[in-house]
Write a protein that holds these residues in place. Structure first.
Motif, PDB file in Angstrom:
ATOM      1  N   ILE A  28     -53.371 -29.500 -94.020  1.00 15.12           N
ATOM      2  CA  ILE A  28     -53.110 -28.306 -93.219  1.00 15.12           C
ATOM      3  C   ILE A  28     -51.743 -27.718 -93.558  1.00 15.12           C
ATOM      4  O   ILE A  28     -51.573 -26.501 -93.629  1.00 15.12           O
ATOM      5  N   LYS A  29     -50.781 -28.586 -93.822  1.00 14.92           N
ATOM      6  CA  LYS A  29     -49.420 -28.130 -94.109  1.00 14.92           C
ATOM      7  C   LYS A  29     -49.362 -27.280 -95.366  1.00 14.92           C
ATOM      8  O   LYS A  29     -48.647 -26.269 -95.427  1.00 14.92           O
ATOM      9  N   TYR A  30     -50.125 -27.659 -96.392  1.00 14.48           N
ATOM     10  CA  TYR A  30     -50.012 -26.999 -97.685  1.00 14.48           C
ATOM     11  C   TYR A  30     -51.157 -26.041 -97.990  1.00 14.48           C
ATOM     12  O   TYR A  30     -51.261 -25.535 -99.104  1.00 14.48           O
ATOM     13  N   ASN A  31     -52.013 -25.796 -97.022  1.00 14.08           N
ATOM     14  CA  ASN A  31     -53.108 -24.856 -97.222  1.00 14.08           C
ATOM     15  C   ASN A  31     -53.111 -23.841 -96.092  1.00 14.08           C
ATOM     16  O   ASN A  31     -53.166 -24.208 -94.920  1.00 14.08           O
ATOM     17  N   LYS A  32     -53.037 -22.587 -96.455  1.00 17.06           N
ATOM     18  CA  LYS A  32     -52.999 -21.524 -95.456  1.00 17.06           C
ATOM     19  C   LYS A  32     -54.416 -21.246 -94.988  1.00 17.06           C
ATOM     20  O   LYS A  32     -55.192 -20.573 -95.658  1.00 17.06           O
ATOM     21  N   MET A  33     -54.758 -21.762 -93.826  1.00 25.05           N
ATOM     22  CA  MET A  33     -56.104 -21.610 -93.303  1.00 25.05           C
ATOM     23  C   MET A  33     -56.161 -20.437 -92.330  1.00 25.05           C
ATOM     24  O   MET A  33     -55.193 -20.129 -91.642  1.00 25.05           O
ATOM     25  N   ILE A 207     -55.822 -21.806-117.387  1.00 24.98           N
ATOM     26  CA  ILE A 207     -56.489 -21.735-116.087  1.00 24.98           C
ATOM     27  C   ILE A 207     -55.689 -20.823-115.167  1.00 24.98           C
ATOM     28  O   ILE A 207     -54.523 -21.104-114.862  1.00 24.98           O
ATOM     29  N   GLU A 208     -56.301 -19.743-114.726  1.00 18.88           N
ATOM     30  CA  GLU A 208     -55.614 -18.832-113.820  1.00 18.88           C
ATOM     31  C   GLU A 208     -55.601 -19.410-112.408  1.00 18.88           C
ATOM     32  O   GLU A 208     -56.612 -19.921-111.920  1.00 18.88           O
ATOM     33  N   ILE A 209     -54.452 -19.332-111.759  1.00 16.70           N
ATOM     34  CA  ILE A 209     -54.326 -19.784-110.374  1.00 16.70           C
ATOM     35  C   ILE A 209     -54.697 -18.614-109.473  1.00 16.70           C
ATOM     36  O   ILE A 209     -53.986 -17.613-109.410  1.00 16.70           O
ATOM     37  N   THR A 210     -55.815 -18.741-108.799  1.00 22.25           N
ATOM     38  CA  THR A 210     -56.326 -17.653-107.968  1.00 22.25           C
ATOM     39  C   THR A 210     -56.217 -18.017-106.491  1.00 22.25           C
ATOM     40  O   THR A 210     -56.318 -19.181-106.112  1.00 22.25           O
ATOM     41  N   GLY A 211     -56.029 -17.002-105.661  1.00 25.71           N
ATOM     42  CA  GLY A 211     -55.922 -17.239-104.226  1.00 25.71           C
ATOM     43  C   GLY A 211     -54.567 -17.798-103.852  1.00 25.71           C
ATOM     44  O   GLY A 211     -53.705 -18.056-104.694  1.00 25.71           O
ATOM     45  N   THR A 212     -54.364 -17.997-102.553  1.00 26.92           N
ATOM     46  CA  THR A 212     -53.080 -18.504-102.073  1.00 26.92           C
ATOM     47  C   THR A 212     -53.006 -20.026-102.113  1.00 26.92           C
ATOM     48  O   THR A 212     -51.922 -20.593-102.031  1.00 26.92           O
ATOM     49  N   ASN A 213     -54.161 -20.689-102.227  1.00 30.37           N
ATOM     50  CA  ASN A 213     -54.203 -22.148-102.304  1.00 30.37           C
ATOM     51  C   ASN A 213     -55.229 -22.545-103.357  1.00 30.37           C
ATOM     52  O   ASN A 213     -56.414 -22.258-103.208  1.00 30.37           O
ATOM     53  N   PHE A 214     -54.761 -23.186-104.412  1.00 29.05           N
ATOM     54  CA  PHE A 214     -55.606 -23.496-105.563  1.00 29.05           C
ATOM     55  C   PHE A 214     -55.583 -25.007-105.774  1.00 29.05           C
ATOM     56  O   PHE A 214     -54.580 -25.575-106.201  1.00 29.05           O
ATOM     57  N   ILE A 215     -56.706 -25.659-105.443  1.00 24.89           N
ATOM     58  CA  ILE A 215     -56.779 -27.119-105.508  1.00 24.89           C
ATOM     59  C   ILE A 215     -57.258 -27.557-106.889  1.00 24.89           C
ATOM     60  O   ILE A 215     -58.213 -27.001-107.434  1.00 24.89           O
ATOM     61  N   VAL A 216     -56.584 -28.572-107.435  1.00 23.04           N
ATOM     62  CA  VAL A 216     -56.982 -29.192-108.699  1.00 23.04           C
ATOM     63  C   VAL A 216     -57.319 -30.651-108.412  1.00 23.04           C
ATOM     64  O   VAL A 216     -56.570 -31.351-107.724  1.00 23.04           O
ATOM     65  N   PRO A 220     -65.937 -31.501-107.557  1.00 22.82           N
ATOM     66  CA  PRO A 220     -66.484 -30.144-107.703  1.00 22.82           C
ATOM     67  C   PRO A 220     -66.672 -29.449-106.362  1.00 22.82           C
ATOM     68  O   PRO A 220     -66.703 -28.224-106.295  1.00 22.82           O
ATOM     69  N   GLU A 221     -66.787 -30.222-105.299  1.00 19.07           N
ATOM     70  CA  GLU A 221     -67.027 -29.639-103.979  1.00 19.07           C
ATOM     71  C   GLU A 221     -65.788 -28.965-103.418  1.00 19.07           C
ATOM     72  O   GLU A 221     -65.879 -27.962-102.712  1.00 19.07           O
ATOM     73  N   TYR A 222     -64.603 -29.499-103.737  1.00 20.56           N
ATOM     74  CA  TYR A 222     -63.387 -29.007-103.099  1.00 20.56           C
ATOM     75  C   TYR A 222     -62.386 -28.376-104.072  1.00 20.56           C
ATOM     76  O   TYR A 222     -61.603 -27.519-103.670  1.00 20.56           O
ATOM     77  N   ALA A 223     -62.374 -28.797-105.318  1.00 21.82           N
ATOM     78  CA  ALA A 223     -61.376 -28.308-106.267  1.00 21.82           C
ATOM     79  C   ALA A 223     -61.813 -26.985-106.895  1.00 21.82           C
ATOM     80  O   ALA A 223     -62.981 -26.800-107.232  1.00 21.82           O
ATOM     81  N   LYS A 224     -60.851 -26.074-107.060  1.00 23.54           N
ATOM     82  CA  LYS A 224     -61.136 -24.826-107.767  1.00 23.54           C
ATOM     83  C   LYS A 224     -61.092 -25.033-109.275  1.00 23.54           C
ATOM     84  O   LYS A 224     -61.730 -24.296-110.017  1.00 23.54           O
ATOM     85  N   TYR A 225     -60.298 -25.998-109.707  1.00 27.65           N
ATOM     86  CA  TYR A 225     -60.351 -26.413-111.113  1.00 27.65           C
ATOM     87  C   TYR A 225     -60.633 -27.910-111.132  1.00 27.65           C
ATOM     88  O   TYR A 225     -59.887 -28.704-110.549  1.00 27.65           O
ATOM     89  N   VAL A 226     -61.724 -28.284-111.796  1.00 27.82           N
ATOM     90  CA  VAL A 226     -62.196 -29.665-111.784  1.00 27.82           C
ATOM     91  C   VAL A 226     -61.819 -30.362-113.084  1.00 27.82           C
ATOM     92  O   VAL A 226     -62.109 -29.861-114.181  1.00 27.82           O
ATOM     93  N   ILE A 227     -61.152 -31.515-112.958  1.00 28.33           N
ATOM     94  CA  ILE A 227     -60.845 -32.371-114.105  1.00 28.33           C
ATOM     95  C   ILE A 227     -61.873 -33.496-114.115  1.00 28.33           C
ATOM     96  O   ILE A 227     -61.876 -34.361-113.240  1.00 28.33           O
ATOM     97  N   ARG A 228     -62.744 -33.469-115.087  1.00 22.31           N
ATOM     98  CA  ARG A 228     -63.857 -34.421-115.134  1.00 22.31           C
ATOM     99  C   ARG A 228     -63.522 -35.618-116.028  1.00 22.31           C
ATOM    100  O   ARG A 228     -62.663 -35.551-116.898  1.00 22.31           O
ATOM    101  N   ASN A 229     -64.241 -36.697-115.780  1.00 20.68           N
ATOM    102  CA  ASN A 229     -64.193 -37.891-116.638  1.00 20.68           C
ATOM    103  C   ASN A 229     -62.776 -38.452-116.791  1.00 20.68           C
ATOM    104  O   ASN A 229     -62.355 -38.849-117.875  1.00 20.68           O
ATOM    105  N   ASN A 230     -62.038 -38.448-115.701  1.00 18.11           N
ATOM    106  CA  ASN A 230     -60.694 -39.025-115.720  1.00 18.11           C
ATOM    107  C   ASN A 230     -60.484 -39.746-114.392  1.00 18.11           C
ATOM    108  O   ASN A 230     -60.248 -39.120-113.358  1.00 18.11           O
ATOM    109  N   ARG A 231     -60.569 -41.065-114.426  1.00 19.29           N
ATOM    110  CA  ARG A 231     -60.472 -41.848-113.198  1.00 19.29           C
ATOM    111  C   ARG A 231     -59.080 -41.821-112.576  1.00 19.29           C
ATOM    112  O   ARG A 231     -58.908 -42.167-111.405  1.00 19.29           O
ATOM    113  N   ALA A 232     -58.090 -41.416-113.344  1.00 16.95           N
ATOM    114  CA  ALA A 232     -56.722 -41.381-112.819  1.00 16.95           C
ATOM    115  C   ALA A 232     -56.506 -40.210-111.859  1.00 16.95           C
ATOM    116  O   ALA A 232     -55.570 -40.217-111.060  1.00 16.95           O
TER     117      ALA A 232
END
Length: 292
Positions: A28-33, A207-216, A220-232
């Motif tokens: 909530i602190k870092y996302n403008k809802m 990768i363009e940062i769009t919107g006021t809050n851009f999750i990486v 796929p359900e929550y991130a706007k940019y998805v990093i796949r196949n990386n367990r870290a």
């Protein structure tokens, strides 16, 4: 709710630090809802501060004669707040379902609700709140009957309630009057200074940062940019935030950390970004760039 104290547009709530859900706090602190009120937590004082300046108290609005269509609009707004909480992986049962502590933004008529970021809390009665709100209707109450029936479904189905509402006619905006308490003009947000990008070192992808809050992250359900196949990488590893034209990055309590120019970001803080900064999410590196 007797633990709330109201001081000059700020609601204060006592909470020991070991009861705070840090993930919810930072989400909530870092996302403008739009529908969940911002807050800060002072660990030294053991107090949560909710900023509700400029917002109208829903209970005061409901005391004025309300058309059924307006009541439907309020219920729809509560559903939107619950859906927004879920979209940010927050447990909507931690929302405070009490009309004394629900607000309306006079700029856009959005319902704004308080979220209690507490461990082992969350016994809110959303259906009970909506039924109480229906009881305030003074005109055309028969059109609310389908909503009442939908609210009797156990467990409560937001999808069903919203489906019933979408088929109804006569839904009105909440009309606010200048003499209602708690209404002030809210400051307008400032535009961005330019378009921002992150360039992924391993692939060269821009990768363009769009919107006021851009999750990486890797979800796929929550991130706007998805990093796949990386367990870290964590599900919602970090969030890029824009405030008053300035870009920041916040770590979302990730497992392997977020770094800017080699400096790790503290979980409870965010780092301001400048053109050319090197960002590292776990073992993935990016360069931050702004086109002005």
């Amino acid at each position: 709710m007797e633990n709330f104290v109201h001081e000059n547009g700020i609601l204060c709530f006592a909470a020991e630090s070991n009861t705070i859900d840090r993930f919810a706090e930072n989400m909530i602190k870092y996302n403008k809802m739009q529908c969940i009120a911002p807050f800060t937590y002072d660990s030294d004082k053991g107090t949560i501060y909710y900023d509700v300046k400029g917002l109208a108290v829903l209970e005061n609005i409901l005391k004025i004669s309300r058309k059924a269509g307006e009541i439907v609009g309020i219920i729809d707004g509560i559903c939107s707040a619950m859906k927004e909480a879920r979209a940010y992986m927050l447990n909507d049962s931690h929302i405070i379902f009490d009309e004394r502590f629900i607000f309306v933004n006079p700029e856009n008529n959005h319902i704004v609700m308080l979220y209690a970021p507490l461990i082992n809390s969350g016994d809110g009665d959303a259906a009970g709140l909506m039924k109480r709100i229906i009881s305030y209707a003074q005109q055309d109450t028969e059109i609310l009957q389908p909503v009442s029936v939908a609210l009797d479904t156990e467990p409560l189905s937001l999808k069903l309630v919203e489906s019933v509402i979408s088929e109804m006619e006569g839904r009105d905006k909440i009309e606010l009057h200048n003499d209602e308490p708690g209404i002030d003009e809210l400051p307008a947000s400032e535009p961005s200074n330019g378009t921002a990008y992150i360039i992924r070192k391993s692939t060269g992808e821009k990768i363009e940062i769009t919107g006021t809050n851009f999750i990486v992250g890797k979800s796929p359900e929550y991130a706007k940019y998805v990093i796949r196949n990386n367990r870290a990488i964590s599900r919602v590893h970090a969030t890029f935030i824009i405030r008053n034209g300035t870009y920041y990055i916040a770590d979302n309590d990730s497992k392997n950390g977020t770094f800017v120019n080699g400096q790790k970001i503290d979980f409870e803080n965010m780092a301001e970004l400048c053109d050319g900064d090197i960002i590292q999410l776990a073992n993935e590196k990016f360069r931050f760039a702004v086109n002005k």
